[in-house]
Write an enzyme that holds these catalytic residues in place. Structure first.
Site, mmCIF file in Angstrom:
data_model
loop_
_atom_site.group_PDB
_atom_site.id
_atom_site.type_symbol
_atom_site.label_atom_id
_atom_site.label_comp_id
_atom_site.label_asym_id
_atom_site.label_seq_id
_atom_site.Cartn_x
_atom_site.Cartn_y
_atom_site.Cartn_z
ATOM 1 N N GLY A 13 -10.279 -49.232 15.066
ATOM 2 C CA GLY A 13 -9.913 -49.651 13.618
ATOM 3 C C GLY A 13 -10.643 -49.083 12.434
ATOM 4 O O GLY A 13 -10.779 -49.929 11.495
ATOM 5 N N MET A 91 -1.043 -45.931 18.704
ATOM 6 C CA MET A 91 -0.920 -45.184 19.923
ATOM 7 C C MET A 91 0.504 -45.439 20.547
ATOM 8 O O MET A 91 0.632 -45.586 21.741
ATOM 9 C CB MET A 91 -1.969 -45.525 21.038
ATOM 10 C CG MET A 91 -3.223 -45.311 20.483
ATOM 11 S SD MET A 91 -3.670 -43.616 19.835
ATOM 12 C CE MET A 91 -3.627 -42.609 20.987
ATOM 13 N N ARG A 92 1.524 -45.649 19.817
ATOM 14 C CA ARG A 92 2.741 -45.904 20.036
ATOM 15 C C ARG A 92 3.763 -44.991 19.046
ATOM 16 O O ARG A 92 3.662 -45.083 17.663
ATOM 17 C CB ARG A 92 3.330 -47.249 19.805
ATOM 18 C CG ARG A 92 2.399 -48.296 20.453
ATOM 19 C CD ARG A 92 3.145 -48.771 21.897
ATOM 20 N NE ARG A 92 4.574 -49.296 21.994
ATOM 21 C CZ ARG A 92 5.524 -49.187 22.960
ATOM 22 N NH1 ARG A 92 4.632 -48.989 24.155
ATOM 23 N NH2 ARG A 92 6.381 -49.957 22.856
ATOM 24 N N HIS A 110 -3.535 -38.125 10.979
ATOM 25 C CA HIS A 110 -3.925 -37.243 12.206
ATOM 26 C C HIS A 110 -4.931 -36.490 11.886
ATOM 27 O O HIS A 110 -5.286 -36.041 10.908
ATOM 28 C CB HIS A 110 -2.600 -36.566 12.383
ATOM 29 C CG HIS A 110 -2.703 -35.998 13.821
ATOM 30 N ND1 HIS A 110 -2.462 -36.360 15.139
ATOM 31 C CD2 HIS A 110 -2.564 -34.484 13.979
ATOM 32 C CE1 HIS A 110 -2.463 -35.375 15.838
ATOM 33 N NE2 HIS A 110 -2.855 -34.475 15.344
ATOM 34 N N GLU A 144 10.210 -37.696 14.300
ATOM 35 C CA GLU A 144 9.292 -36.602 15.270
ATOM 36 C C GLU A 144 7.994 -36.894 15.018
ATOM 37 O O GLU A 144 7.281 -37.467 14.102
ATOM 38 C CB GLU A 144 9.516 -35.307 14.749
ATOM 39 C CG GLU A 144 11.141 -34.746 15.199
ATOM 40 C CD GLU A 144 11.369 -33.490 14.713
ATOM 41 O OE1 GLU A 144 10.584 -32.715 15.046
ATOM 42 O OE2 GLU A 144 12.238 -33.264 13.773
ATOM 43 N N LEU A 145 7.128 -36.357 16.081
ATOM 44 C CA LEU A 145 5.674 -36.820 16.279
ATOM 45 C C LEU A 145 4.954 -36.215 15.373
ATOM 46 O O LEU A 145 5.138 -34.925 15.068
ATOM 47 C CB LEU A 145 5.179 -36.523 17.682
ATOM 48 C CG LEU A 145 3.802 -36.739 18.024
ATOM 49 C CD1 LEU A 145 3.454 -38.018 18.153
ATOM 50 C CD2 LEU A 145 3.338 -36.036 19.383
ATOM 51 N N ASP A 146 4.045 -36.668 14.567
ATOM 52 C CA ASP A 146 3.175 -36.037 13.682
ATOM 53 C C ASP A 146 3.886 -35.063 12.798
ATOM 54 O O ASP A 146 3.561 -33.776 12.747
ATOM 55 C CB ASP A 146 2.134 -35.416 14.438
ATOM 56 C CG ASP A 146 1.282 -36.337 15.510
ATOM 57 O OD1 ASP A 146 0.988 -37.570 14.997
ATOM 58 O OD2 ASP A 146 0.691 -36.087 16.220
HETATM 59 C C1 GRF Z 1 -8.012 -41.394 14.220
HETATM 60 O O1 GRF Z 1 -8.914 -40.204 14.557
HETATM 61 C C2 GRF Z 1 -6.702 -41.085 13.503
HETATM 62 O O2 GRF Z 1 -6.693 -39.757 12.846
HETATM 63 C C3 GRF Z 1 -5.874 -41.147 14.965
HETATM 64 O O3 GRF Z 1 -6.535 -42.090 15.761
HETATM 65 C C4 GRF Z 1 -7.994 -42.261 15.271
HETATM 66 C C5 GRF Z 1 -8.063 -43.799 14.893
HETATM 67 O O4 GRF Z 1 -9.455 -44.126 14.856
HETATM 68 N N1 GRF Z 1 -4.581 -41.105 14.607
HETATM 69 P P1 GRF Z 1 -9.715 -45.480 14.159
HETATM 70 O O5 GRF Z 1 -9.084 -46.796 15.282
HETATM 71 O O6 GRF Z 1 -8.971 -45.704 12.806
HETATM 72 O O7 GRF Z 1 -11.246 -45.586 14.169
#
Ligand code: GRF
Length: 204
Positions: A13, A91-92, A110, A144-146
């Protein structure tokens, strides 16, 4: 009415904390975080949200279909009148239905210069590939992803003395700056999207 942000996270976070700090310090004016939602009840980020007195909600994804989980998350976002959704280490993959509920109102960060190295462990991918410059990207989320239109990118030089961790740490510093910038661009609303290009309208 201040803009109402919803943050979705699954882990540490730090991007959420950077956004919350920016709001508290007035670097993102006229905004508040009205919900922080995690799909992982033990995510450190959700504990931080709770400590900060924010509306912290755990909506576990385990054992649910994507659609079922997304419906619960969208309903929590709507109940809290969220008008901008910020994915911060969530992460979804969002279902197309979720994306359609908030057109051009979902952002993601990202840790690479997209379209290079989408997917997991982008910093490691970039390091192993041998690039001399990497960085981070804040973009609109599409189906789409990213993939959606890019709002802000920041570059980070890869040094000969780097390893994956050192590089990832310097990229993360830039992520924290990039997310605040991107949120301000989107909330100001003074931009057009032409094809994939986001063009900030000239100041009048
Ligand atoms: C970051 O590197 C972000 O770019 C990626 O996941 C990571 C999350 O880090 N999508 P945090 O939980 O914000 O510290």
């Amino acid at each position: 009415m201040p803009h109402s942000l919803g943050i979705l996270l699954s882990g540490r976070g730090s991007n959420f904390i950077a956004i919350a700090d920016s709001i508290d310090a007035g670097r993102i004016p006229d905004a508040r975080i009205s919900a922080v939602i995690t799909n992982k009840a033990d995510a450190p980020g959700i504990a931080t949200a709770r400590q900060r007195g924010l509306n912290a909600l755990a909506i576990p994804s385990k054992g649910k279909s994507r659609e079922e989980h997304d419906r619960e998350v969208v309903s929590a976002l709507k109940k809290n009148d969220v008008d901008l959704v910020c994915l911060a280490g969530y992460m979804r993959l969002l279902s197309p239905w979720f994306v359609q509920q908030f057109p051009r109102r979902i952002l993601n960060i990202h840790p690479s210069l997209l379209p290079a190295f989408p997917g997991l462990e982008a910093q490691e991918q970039a390091f192993a590939y041998g690039v001399k410059v990497s960085g981070c990207t804040v973009h609109f989320v599409d189906e789409e992803l990213d993939h959606g239109p890019i709002i802000v990118q920041k570059t980070v030089a890869v040094l000969d003395s780097d390893d994956e961790h050192k590089l990832a740490t310097r990229i993360l510093e830039q992520e924290h700056l990039a997310y605040t910038e991107a949120i301000n661009v989107v909330l100001a609303g003074k931009f057009r999207i032409v094809g994939r290009r986001l063009i900030v309208d000239e100041k009048s």
